[in-house]
Design an enzyme around this catalytic site. Structure first.
Site, mmCIF file in Angstrom:
data_model
loop_
_atom_site.group_PDB
_atom_site.id
_atom_site.type_symbol
_atom_site.label_atom_id
_atom_site.label_comp_id
_atom_site.label_asym_id
_atom_site.label_seq_id
_atom_site.Cartn_x
_atom_site.Cartn_y
_atom_site.Cartn_z
ATOM 1 N N CYS A 234 -3.000 -36.503 -0.073
ATOM 2 C CA CYS A 234 -3.145 -37.458 1.032
ATOM 3 C C CYS A 234 -3.248 -38.853 0.435
ATOM 4 C CB CYS A 234 -4.365 -37.122 1.875
ATOM 5 S SG CYS A 234 -4.614 -38.283 3.249
ATOM 6 N N HIS A 263 0.422 -35.802 2.827
ATOM 7 C CA HIS A 263 0.139 -36.686 3.947
ATOM 8 C C HIS A 263 0.446 -38.100 3.471
ATOM 9 C CE1 HIS A 263 -3.124 -33.888 5.930
ATOM 10 N NE2 HIS A 263 -1.938 -33.331 5.844
ATOM 11 N N ASP A 309 0.994 -39.501 8.225
ATOM 12 C CA ASP A 309 -0.418 -39.374 8.572
ATOM 13 C C ASP A 309 -0.796 -40.499 9.527
ATOM 14 O OD1 ASP A 309 -2.823 -38.054 8.507
ATOM 15 O OD2 ASP A 309 -3.404 -38.748 6.528
ATOM 16 N N HIS A 310 -2.057 -40.759 9.652
ATOM 17 C CA HIS A 310 -2.593 -41.646 10.677
ATOM 18 C C HIS A 310 -1.709 -42.860 10.956
ATOM 19 C CE1 HIS A 310 -6.839 -40.192 9.279
ATOM 20 N NE2 HIS A 310 -6.089 -39.213 9.771
ATOM 21 N N TYR A 323 -3.591 -40.787 15.847
ATOM 22 C CA TYR A 323 -2.639 -39.729 16.201
ATOM 23 C C TYR A 323 -1.831 -40.030 17.453
ATOM 24 C CZ TYR A 323 -4.438 -36.935 12.435
ATOM 25 O OH TYR A 323 -4.766 -36.487 11.176
#
Length: 347
Positions: A234, A263, A309-310, A323
């Site tokens: 990540c 991620h 990811d975010h 999200y």
């Protein structure tokens, strides 16, 4: 590279139809969300999820996550029973074509931010972590964004008190105990375990974190050397710490065949302490060189699962913090471009 997208099941505000329209998307990353932590998932639940995905031409090869019960992390109570259930869940997801399970071993909090709606200069909002705000929090009277509804005050305080009695060494031994039970099952059924790093990658509220840096990973892989024991790289979690060199880590662990899931997101370091804000995926918006991270992965043989990811909330979207659809879809397009260019140049 197999591009995927996080989907929180039928209660997710983003329908599978929208996800299926993202270019080059291969499938979703999901889980069974209505079973208490530590309990057994059923074939019927997995079959339903898989059919929902297949109906939109989406695969379901990654589960994020099968949560690890706190008794397993603390090495107490019903630990062995919960580990047995975990092994059953691995067997079940394998029967439904799952190849990778992303999980974490973080005590109490599997992520921590001080602001869920940080206002950026362009009007978007994103998750952020401010050291100055964090040190103002009373650890004996916690009220944290995103967590106030997860535990009652008494439950939260009880967990924090229990973990403060556990050392880094004890927590690490509990992780190894768990993996030595679980990994043989993974080897037998063809599932890779991909541990997610601590988010953020440092101790919080006096409780230990043990998956925060290269040294932590090396120790874990040495203790349980099976290649089924791997990593979710990540970028945003490891990258929140200025001490982690994401490019070097990506190259090292991809070459070892340990990176089973990636991620990709960017963060901007915002002061001289451990503070950061989540930004758009492009390198120039943050403190991480996303192109160099992807290059390091590709050049060292990575061909596994990736997801944006975010993301920020942009274009007026009021999505779940981190999200929403729009910015993660833009991130997916950016990731597609990085991988396609790097893979073609690497031939």
């Amino acid at each position: 590279m197999k591009l995927t997208f996080r989907w929180y099941g039928e209660k997710d505000s983003i329908p599978l139809q929208y996800i299926s329209q993202i270019p080059n998307i291969s499938g979703v990353v999901t889980a069974v969300y209505d079973v208490p932590v530590g309990e057994v998932w059923t074939d019927e639940q997995l079959s339903k999820l898989k059919k929902l995905c297949a109906d939109k031409n989406l695969g379901m090869e990654v589960i994020e996550s099968i949560p690890v019960h706190e008794d397993i992390k603390m090495g107490c109570g019903r630990r062995d029973e919960y580990i047995e259930n975990y092994c059953k869940n691995i067997e079940t997801v394998a029967r439904h074509g799952v190849k990778c399970v992303c999980y974490n071993f973080m005590p109490v909090f599997d992520w921590l931010r001080t602001d869920m709606y940080h206002k950026n200069s362009d009007g978007s909002t994103s998750l952020s972590y401010s050291y100055d705000d964090f040190v103002k929090v009373d650890p004996n009277n916690l009220h944290l964004p995103g967590w106030d509804e997860s535990y009652s005050p008494d439950e939260l305080q009880g967990l924090l008190n229990a973990y403060r009695k556990i050392s880094h060494e004890q927590l690490f031994e509990n992780l190894v105990y768990f993996l030595k039970k679980v990994i043989p099952v993974c080897e037998r059924v063809g599932v890779n375990m991909a541990i997610h790093p601590d988010d953020p990658p440092w101790d919080v509220f006096g409780i230990p974190r043990i998956v925060s840096c290269e040294k932590d990973l090396d120790r874990m892989f040495e203790a349980v050397p099976s290649k089924n024991n791997g990593l979710t790289l990540c970028s945003g979690s490891f990258g929140a710490s200025r001490k982690n060199n994401l490019v070097e880590m990506a190259a090292k662990y991809a070459k070892q065949g340990r990176v089973h899931f990636v991620h990709l997101r960017n963060v901007l370091w915002t002061d001289n302490h451990d503070s950061f804000c989540e930004v758009g995926h492009c390198s120039k918006h943050g403190s991480l060189d996303m192109a160099a991270i992807v290059k390091a992965l590709v050049e060292n043989g990575f061909d596994g699962y990736v997801r944006p990811d975010h993301g920020r909330n942009i274009f007026g979207e009021n999505g779940k913090p981190g999200y929403g659809l729009y910015d993660r879809a833009l991130g997916a397009a950016y990731i597609n471009g990085l991988f396609e260019a790097t893979e073609k140049n690497n031939k």
